[in-house]
Design a protein around this motif. Sequence first.
Motif, PDB file in Angstrom:
ATOM      1  N   SER A  87      32.333  38.700  40.270  1.00  0.00           N
ATOM      2  CA  SER A  87      33.735  39.039  40.060  1.00  0.00           C
ATOM      3  C   SER A  87      34.361  39.456  41.384  1.00  0.00           C
ATOM      4  CB  SER A  87      33.856  40.178  39.040  1.00  0.00           C
ATOM      5  OG  SER A  87      33.278  39.817  37.798  1.00  0.00           O
ATOM      6  N   VAL A  88      35.539  38.946  41.671  1.00  0.00           N
ATOM      7  CA  VAL A  88      36.262  39.252  42.902  1.00  0.00           C
ATOM      8  C   VAL A  88      37.474  40.102  42.544  1.00  0.00           C
ATOM      9  CG1 VAL A  88      37.476  38.322  44.906  1.00  0.00           C
ATOM     10  CG2 VAL A  88      35.474  37.127  43.982  1.00  0.00           C
ATOM     11  N   GLU A  89      37.557  41.299  43.129  1.00  0.00           N
ATOM     12  CA  GLU A  89      38.650  42.222  42.868  1.00  0.00           C
ATOM     13  C   GLU A  89      39.474  42.434  44.128  1.00  0.00           C
ATOM     14  OE1 GLU A  89      36.924  45.787  41.410  1.00  0.00           O
ATOM     15  OE2 GLU A  89      36.270  44.915  39.495  1.00  0.00           O
ATOM     16  N   LEU A 149      45.069  39.687  46.383  1.00  0.00           N
ATOM     17  CA  LEU A 149      44.955  38.648  47.398  1.00  0.00           C
ATOM     18  C   LEU A 149      46.267  37.881  47.502  1.00  0.00           C
ATOM     19  CD1 LEU A 149      41.371  37.283  46.579  1.00  0.00           C
ATOM     20  CD2 LEU A 149      42.036  39.120  48.137  1.00  0.00           C
ATOM     21  N   SER A 177      42.801  32.681  48.767  1.00  0.00           N
ATOM     22  CA  SER A 177      42.563  32.403  47.351  1.00  0.00           C
ATOM     23  C   SER A 177      41.156  32.843  46.945  1.00  0.00           C
ATOM     24  CB  SER A 177      42.723  30.911  47.073  1.00  0.00           C
ATOM     25  OG  SER A 177      41.721  30.151  47.745  1.00  0.00           O
ATOM     26  N   GLN A 178      41.016  33.123  45.661  1.00  0.00           N
ATOM     27  CA  GLN A 178      39.691  33.462  45.134  1.00  0.00           C
ATOM     28  C   GLN A 178      38.739  32.283  45.248  1.00  0.00           C
ATOM     29  OE1 GLN A 178      39.129  35.435  41.489  1.00  0.00           O
ATOM     30  NE2 GLN A 178      40.674  37.029  41.851  1.00  0.00           N
ATOM     31  N   GLN A 179      39.261  31.091  45.156  1.00  0.00           N
ATOM     32  CA  GLN A 179      38.413  29.902  45.293  1.00  0.00           C
ATOM     33  C   GLN A 179      37.767  29.854  46.674  1.00  0.00           C
ATOM     34  OE1 GLN A 179      40.482  26.230  44.622  1.00  0.00           O
ATOM     35  NE2 GLN A 179      38.645  24.955  44.871  1.00  0.00           N
ATOM     36  N   VAL A 184      37.113  32.395  48.537  1.00  0.00           N
ATOM     37  CA  VAL A 184      36.117  33.470  48.578  1.00  0.00           C
ATOM     38  C   VAL A 184      34.840  33.030  47.860  1.00  0.00           C
ATOM     39  CG1 VAL A 184      35.603  35.825  47.855  1.00  0.00           C
ATOM     40  CG2 VAL A 184      37.866  35.260  48.772  1.00  0.00           C
ATOM     41  N   GLN A 185      34.985  32.426  46.691  1.00  0.00           N
ATOM     42  CA  GLN A 185      33.823  31.974  45.937  1.00  0.00           C
ATOM     43  C   GLN A 185      33.020  30.937  46.716  1.00  0.00           C
ATOM     44  OE1 GLN A 185      32.646  33.160  43.190  1.00  0.00           O
ATOM     45  NE2 GLN A 185      34.317  34.239  42.163  1.00  0.00           N
ATOM     46  N   LYS A 231      34.756  43.595  46.055  1.00  0.00           N
ATOM     47  CA  LYS A 231      36.079  44.202  46.216  1.00  0.00           C
ATOM     48  C   LYS A 231      36.577  43.926  47.624  1.00  0.00           C
ATOM     49  CE  LYS A 231      38.668  48.481  45.513  1.00  0.00           C
ATOM     50  NZ  LYS A 231      38.583  49.918  45.129  1.00  0.00           N
TER      51      LYS A 231
END
Length: 288
Positions: A84-86, A89, A93-95, A97-98, A143
């Motif tokens: 999980s990314v908190e 942002l 993007s969360q993508q 980061v993933q 985080k």
Amino acid sequence: MMNASLRHQPGSVRAPVRGKPAQRGASRLVAKEPISMRVRMPKANVGLLKRITWPVLLVLLGFGAYELAQRLLPYADLPIAKISVEGDLSYISQQAVQQRIEPFAAASFFSVDLVGMRHELEQMPWIASAQVRRVWPDQLVVKLEEQLPIARWGDEALLNNQGQAFEPRELANYQHLPQLYGPQRAQQQVMQQYQVLSQMLRPLGFSVARLELRERGSWFLSTGQGIELLLGRDHLVEKIRRLTVIYAKTLKEQQANIARIDLRYASGLAVAWREPVAPTAAETAVVQ
């Protein structure tokens, strides 16, 4: 011849024998006990025994816990099922980061390299800081705190609110930010000076478009209204206060015609006009 005899009569006092004290009261002879050797056995040192026993027990307990953990670890060390990314942002993007931490997701719950994952995330230009923690039994929580761009640093980097430079791939979207220049070692100094000067110039209706610390230590500022300020090396706050007073009294009505204001004077300032406001003067000194 008469024989005299002495008889002890009851109640009569018998003369004590000379040389021996008179004995008073009844007495008897008591046999003395033979002197025997008494052997005392040493008492057990309870404190020493405790000091020895507790470490031994702790070692045994630790060894037992270790052995138990080793036997149970294969059943508890599950593969990572979720990351999980908190964090708020805005610039990344969360993508992205993933994708950056995907190689770490192949590890198990206990074997995953949290330090390496945090370091990898903080290598991303827009990540100011990252925290990674495990959540039993098979999850990770990341985080993130993004960089907060305050200004451009030169032509290739941005400065955050701490005066630290970072280099995102695209700078075209940040041309509206003020541009700061100076020696590499002076990033924080320039940022602090920018924050002070921009706050002092705001009541005059000025914004800072460019601030430069030059090699000899002098400061140059260009406002968003197209006016240049020559500030010199020191006492910048006092010079801006002087400008505030004189500007309100004399220069405010002529703002559109001002090209440059020179504040490198002990008192007063000099103004360079865009167009002559008088037939004989292209540069007028205002001293107070």
